[in-house]
Every structure is written in C-alpha cells, then in structure tokens.
Design an enzyme around this catalytic site. Structure first.
Site, PDB file in Angstrom:
ATOM      1  N   ASN A  46       0.836  -1.191   0.000  1.00  0.00           N
ATOM      2  CA  ASN A  46       0.000   0.000   0.000  1.00  0.00           C
ATOM      3  C   ASN A  46       0.882   1.256   0.000  1.00  0.00           C
ATOM      4  OD1 ASN A  46      -1.583   2.229   0.909  1.00  0.00           O
ATOM      5  ND2 ASN A  46      -3.105   0.803   1.723  1.00  0.00           N
ATOM      6  N   ASP A  74      -1.431  -4.292  10.444  1.00  0.00           N
ATOM      7  CA  ASP A  74      -2.781  -4.518   9.957  1.00  0.00           C
ATOM      8  C   ASP A  74      -3.663  -3.539  10.706  1.00  0.00           C
ATOM      9  OD1 ASP A  74      -4.608  -5.615   8.203  1.00  0.00           O
ATOM     10  OD2 ASP A  74      -5.150  -7.263   9.523  1.00  0.00           O
ATOM     11  N   PHE A  87      -7.601   7.795   2.567  1.00  0.00           N
ATOM     12  CA  PHE A  87      -7.991   6.594   1.835  1.00  0.00           C
ATOM     13  C   PHE A  87      -8.830   5.719   2.746  1.00  0.00           C
ATOM     14  CE2 PHE A  87      -3.939   5.957   3.871  1.00  0.00           C
ATOM     15  CZ  PHE A  87      -3.948   4.668   4.366  1.00  0.00           C
ATOM     16  N   GLY A  88      -9.352   4.643   2.213  1.00  0.00           N
ATOM     17  CA  GLY A  88     -10.159   3.733   3.023  1.00  0.00           C
ATOM     18  C   GLY A  88     -11.424   4.415   3.526  1.00  0.00           C
ATOM     19  N   LYS A 148      -3.535  14.471  10.276  1.00  0.00           N
ATOM     20  CA  LYS A 148      -3.950  13.073  10.415  1.00  0.00           C
ATOM     21  C   LYS A 148      -2.770  12.229  10.922  1.00  0.00           C
ATOM     22  CE  LYS A 148      -5.366   8.909   8.113  1.00  0.00           C
ATOM     23  NZ  LYS A 148      -5.404   8.138   6.894  1.00  0.00           N
ATOM     24  N   HIS A 194      -4.434   6.359  14.315  1.00  0.00           N
ATOM     25  CA  HIS A 194      -4.140   5.049  14.892  1.00  0.00           C
ATOM     26  C   HIS A 194      -2.773   4.549  14.438  1.00  0.00           C
ATOM     27  CE1 HIS A 194      -6.356   5.138  11.176  1.00  0.00           C
ATOM     28  NE2 HIS A 194      -5.850   3.979  10.830  1.00  0.00           N
ATOM     29  N   ARG A 195      -2.485   4.718  13.152  1.00  0.00           N
ATOM     30  CA  ARG A 195      -1.190   4.273  12.620  1.00  0.00           C
ATOM     31  C   ARG A 195      -0.074   5.092  13.246  1.00  0.00           C
ATOM     32  NH1 ARG A 195      -2.533   4.071   7.762  1.00  0.00           N
ATOM     33  NH2 ARG A 195      -3.134   1.902   7.848  1.00  0.00           N
TER      34      ARG A 195
END
Length: 193
Positions: free
Chosen positions: A11, A70, A151-152, A174, A179-180
């Site tokens: 990705n 993930d 995205f997503g 962001k 979370h990432r």
C-alpha cells in the site's frame, strides 16, 4: 549507521504515511526495494495475526529486520465489524473503498450508536524476535462522506475531539493523531531506546 527496516506492505499510501511519521530516524525500505513481488498472505482472523503473518513471511524469506501492520475499523453497533475484514468488507477482489463505505453506511442506517475506532497493530521482527505495538483512535461514523484526502474509510470517520473527518484533515494533522501514528510512535519509542 541508520537502522534499516523493511515495511511489509504494498500500500503506497501506508508507506508514504509511515515514512512521514518516522522521518529520518529509520530508513524504511519498501517491498520493491528488496525485490519482493509475491503476494504476502493475510489469512489470520485477527489484526495481530495478520501483522505477525506478514512480518514472518518477509523475515523468513529475506532474513531482513522488518515490520508489518494490519488495521481495522471496529464499529461498536456492529460488534466490532468490519475489523480484520475492513479492506474487503464489501467482498469481491481488491480493496474497494467506495463499496466498503457504502456497505458500512447501509448497515448503520438508522443507528443512533455510531461509535467506532480505528486500530492498528504493528509486528516488528528484529534479529528474529517479535514485538507488537498498537495504536487506537476513537471516533464516530458520520452519515455522509466528507473530504477528498486520505484513503479507506477516512471520508466517514470523525476522530474524537474533532469536527473534521480524516479525509478533511491535512495529511500532517492526520499523521499526528491517527491510529497508525500512535502505533508507529510506540514502535519509534522502542527503536530509540
């Protein structure tokens, strides 16, 4: 010498995001950089399981320190779904973000409880030893898409304490609160010990 790690993802958005978050502290290699063009299995039924599975795949085949992640969107009213199936929630081949959002919004139609969280799990394998890191950002699913970036599920997720969706925020903001970002910050803290 700067530490080098392979990020086991295809990705491009994730790769860009991780490099922006980590900055110059670690050299991040892509799968292309190590000539890995195989499909990495992602068949576990948990985020942790998929992160471990992907990192082990690269470490065993290439013998290079690496990490994999993930991420899932966990919606309270849906018992934590789509969770580990977030990228392929609407079924079919590939990652169809539009179809995934459409399905999620349809399932939440009329629901008052729209609380959700994005959760990222990272598995780092360094010298054969596994370490897990997690990042969570709570928020809610709005009723209509807003914003053009990201995205997503970014256009329908508003993080707690904000009025904008992830897709309305700039990448810098962001990357600071996502979370990432939180999982990567935990990874960074470990790497910089």
């Amino acid at each position: 010498m700067k530490k080098r790690l392979v990020f086991a993802t295809k990705n491009a958005h994730k790769l860009e995001e991780i490099r922006a978050i980590l900055g110059d502290t670690v050299e991040i290699l892509s799968l292309n950089d190590i000539n890995c063009h195989e499909d990495i299995p992602e068949t576990a039924d948990t985020l942790e399981g998929n992160a471990v599975q992907k990192a082990e795949f690269i470490y065993k085949r290439y013998g290079i320190d690496c990490f994999a992640d993930d991420t899932g969107l966990e919606v309270e009213a849906l018992g934590g779904a789509p969770g580990v199936y977030s990228a392929r929630y609407a079924g079919g081949e590939g990652h169809d973000s539009e179809a995934n959002m459409k399905k999620l919004l349809a399932e939440l139609d009329g629901q008052k409880d729209r609380m959700a969280q994005f959760r990222t799990v990272i598995c780092l394998i360094e010298a054969g030893v596994k370490h897990l890191f997690e990042g969570v950002v709570k928020g809610e699913i709005i009723e209509e898409k807003r914003g053009k970036t990201g995205f997503g599920y970014d256009p329908i997720f508003v993080p707690e304490g904000y009025d904008e969706t992830f897709a309305e925020m700039g990448g810098e903001e962001k990357n600071r609160i996502s979370h990432r970002a939180r999982a990567v910050q935990a990874l960074c803290a470990y790497l910089n010990q």
